[in-house]
Design an enzyme around this catalytic site. Structure first.
Site, PDB file in Angstrom:
ATOM      1  CD  GLN A   1      -3.013  -0.975   2.263  1.00 40.92           C
ATOM      2  OE1 GLN A   1      -3.882  -0.102   2.231  1.00 40.92           O
ATOM      3  NE2 GLN A   1      -2.929  -1.841   3.257  1.00 40.92           N
TER       4      GLN A   1
ATOM      5  NE  ARG B   1      -8.693   0.746   0.219  1.00 37.35           N
ATOM      6  CZ  ARG B   1      -8.049   0.401   1.319  1.00 37.35           C
ATOM      7  NH1 ARG B   1      -8.379   0.931   2.463  1.00 37.35           N
ATOM      8  NH2 ARG B   1      -7.076  -0.491   1.298  1.00 37.35           N
TER       9      ARG B   1
END
Length: 672
Positions: A247, A605
């Site tokens: 990430q 997400r």
């Protein structure tokens, strides 16, 4: 909910350096909060001996609230939970004179810094925005790499390239900032790091103050932040860092994912704990994310898994063009909301570039669907509102150096960088603020007649207006003040178009409308003085910047970068095309790995359903192009992906089931 074995291991390891490799949605904040409670309750650390740092105010607030809930308010008193920059600011405040600054220094945001650089380079760059942005980035990068102005000059003294020119401006910029008694955003990490490097006594003091350090989002640290961490933990090395190399999406602002590998090098005894169970998404979404990210090189192997069920296939919607794309996304969103009785806030539309949001805004407005764009400029963040607020701050507090610096030459009064530097140096020499320096009997001898007259005129305008506002018709005085400034004419001369100037002036009028309302008061609120009004509006600005609209029932529109750390039941990743994601600049610079990490962040997400969209035609720089689907779509497992043209016709049984579900949903709405 109990901690899983990996989370428990991360919490209980406190005898040395610890790296928690935390996959998306794996409960890293729970680990940090439980570890703080464990340190206090079991290991008998005092809360004041523990510090936890992260990157955003929102994350720091959430962490503080959760620790308070876990430990108790009284038991957590004294605990230091903040952003890196807030921690740096606190260190600077305690040692400000050692660093060569005076107490009450000003903080420059990126716009303030840009304005100073524009002034310094006026003769050479003549306001060239690209050249100025390049210079600003160079200075920021040097600061993040702990390179001081003199070092930069020495590095490029024999060079004739742009770096040599930038190094000279860096030195000039630093000299002016010191004269203004001002710091920029990067200084909040650079200066504490240099301070701890150069002063052993101060370093040992902070190492004894912070006995245990926790760092969140460690993959986003830059060189100076990593060095600051090392200096704070010292040889004792009692720390836990939490991060995920998959990430790491902020290399453009100095983040160094290699800091994860440096940990192993600098701390051979490093304990590694992997958090791989995801509590957010379906297994199909996670499987797709795992397959995608395997195409990147890895420091550590990690595979996310979920116990929330297999979930639906990921869907690819195909549109004729961007308008059709927005229509299809909106239609699918409305259908899902109707059939599943969901809320608007359950849906997020994610894109690579801000420009992609415009057509979605238009279609959502047309269909009366409430939405919020995250990361947009707030009302108080607009330049004309910041200018006006700065004037109001100066009128009520002539000691506000930062506000003075913003407005002293806005609109232009011929008070340039040389004059400002002289005023700043005079103020430093005499131990006073900028305004006191401007009205000092000896200032004209320093500035000369012409510059001195301009400065005296400005100081007199502020002093007279301030006095009249305090003793007379405040509203009338402020109205005359704005006219005297000729600010409206300034906006029309500065703006790209008359329409832009009109909008900017309307914002100024709106702000003055609020000022007038607060000055007058009403049946519910007593009238206020001008200083009270300015304090109220400043607080409103701070609240607006810290506001969390997560509970408002609105569709969320945001860039993929802004979505990090968030989660939504339904996610639309729009514009999955070569040139958009991966972005063309990243393709050209051979930096597709970071774009893949960005796609990975977007995919993870989604909790229940994930959609991708592509367009057959798209306008770009006024031309119509025919983009190809993103390589990332083809890297996803084919069995988990359903392209629109591959969609099978529903059976009669499924159609009947959907019809019944739709009737039930309609009935529920009518009953409501």
């Amino acid at each position: 909910m109990r901690l899983n074995p990996a989370q428990q291991a991360a919490v209980e390891y406190i005898s040395g350096p610890c790296l928690v490799l935390a996959g998306a949605g794996s409960g890293k904040t729970r680990v940090i909060t439980h570890k703080i409670a464990y340190l206090v309750n079991v290991c008998k650390y005092k809360p004041s001996q523990i510090a936890a740092v992260t990157f955003t105010n929102k994350a720091a607030r959430e962490m503080k609230e959760r620790v308070s809930h876990t430990l108790g308010k009284k038991e957590s008193r004294g605990l230091k939970v903040s952003t890196f920059h807030t921690m740096g600011l606190n260190i600077i405040k305690k040692h400000v004179t050692t660093l060569g600054y005076k107490a009450g220094f000003s903080l420059f945001d990126d716009k303030d810094s840009y304005a100073l650089l524009n002034d310094l380079t006026h003769d050479e760059y003549a306001g060239d925005k690209e050249a100025l942005k390049h210079l600003q980035r160079s200075i920021s990068n040097w600061k993040n790499e702990l390179i001081m102005p003199l070092n930069a000059m020495q590095m490029y003294e024999k060079s004739t390239g742009i770096e040599s020119e930038h190094a000279k401006y860096y030195q000039e910029y630093a000299r002016h900032m010191l004269a203004y008694n001002a710091l920029d955003f990067d200084d909040l990490i650079l200066l504490p790091t240099v301070l701890l490097q150069q002063h052993q006594t101060i370093r040992e003091k902070w190492q004894n103050t912070i006995r245990y350090l926790l760092v969140d989002e460690y993959q986003d640290t830059n060189t100076s932040q990593y060095q600051l961490v090392r200096l704070l933990v010292g040889e004792r090395a009692r720390f836990t860092v939490v991060g995920d190399d998959d990430q790491s999406i902020y290399s453009w602002r100095g983040a160094q994912p290699k800091n994860l590998s440096l940990l192993k090098e600098h701390y051979p005894q490093l304990k590694l704990v992997k958090l791989e169970q995801n509590y957010r998404s379906s297994q199909r979404i996670l499987h797709s994310a795992n397959i995608l990210i395997q195409n990147n090189p890895h420091l550590f192997d990690k595979r996310l898994f979920s116990e929330l069920g297999q979930g639906d296939k990921l869907k690819v919607l195909v549109a004729k063009n961007e308008e059709h794309e927005a229509d299809k996304v909106t239609a699918e969103l409305m259908a899902q909301k109707f059939m599943n009785n969901t809320h608007y806030k359950d849906y997020a539309i994610l894109y690579r570039g801000n420009h992609q949001s415009r057509v979605f805004e238009k279609v959502l407005m047309k269909n009366r669907i409430p939405y919020k764009i995250s990361g947009g400029t707030s009302f108080f963040g607009r330049p004309e509102v910041k200018d006006t607020m700065a004037y109001l701050r100066v009128l009520t507090n002539q000691s506000d150096d930062n506000a003075i610096l913003r407005v002293i030459n806005t609109p232009s009064r011929g008070i340039g960088r040389v004059t400002l530097a002289k005023i700043g140096e005079f103020a430093n020499l005499n131990g006073c603020g900028l305004f006191d320096a401007m009205v000092h009997p000896q200032i004209n001898a320093v500035l000369g007649d012409k510059a001195g007259q301009s400065v005296q005129h400005f100081a007199k305008l502020i002093a007279t207006t301030s006095e009249n506002a305090a003793t007379g018709d405040t509203q009338g005085v402020l109205r005359d003040f704005i006219k005297a400034l000729q600010y409206e004419e300034y906006l029309y001369a500065l703006s790209a178009s008359p329409k832009a100037a009109e909008i900017a002036m309307k914002n100024v009028s709106t702000l003055f409308g609020w000022v007038q309302d607060l000055l007058k008061g009403d049946a519910l609120n007593a009238s206020m003085s001008l200083p009270e009004v300015v304090q109220r509006l400043t607080l409103r600005d701070m609240m607006e910047r810290g506001e969390d609209d997560a509970d408002a029932d609105q569709v969320q529109l945001m860039t993929l970068h802004a979505s990090k750390g968030l989660e939504f039941p339904y996610v639309f990743m729009v514009g999955m095309e070569e040139g958009l994601l991966p972005h063309q600049s990243s393709i050209d610079e051979d930096n597709v790995d970071e774009e893949r990490r960005l796609a990975y962040v977007g995919i993870t997400r989604a909790q229940r359903q994930l959609y991708f969209t592509i367009a057959k035609e798209r306008r770009q720089y006024g031309e119509c192009i025919e983009p190809t689907p993103s390589r990332f779509l083809y890297e996803l497992p084919a069995d988990d992906l359903e392209w629109e043209w591959q969609k099978k016709q529903d059976s009669e049984e499924v159609r009947q089931e959907k019809t019944a579900k739709g009737i039930a949903a309609l009935k529920k709405i009518l009953e409501g």
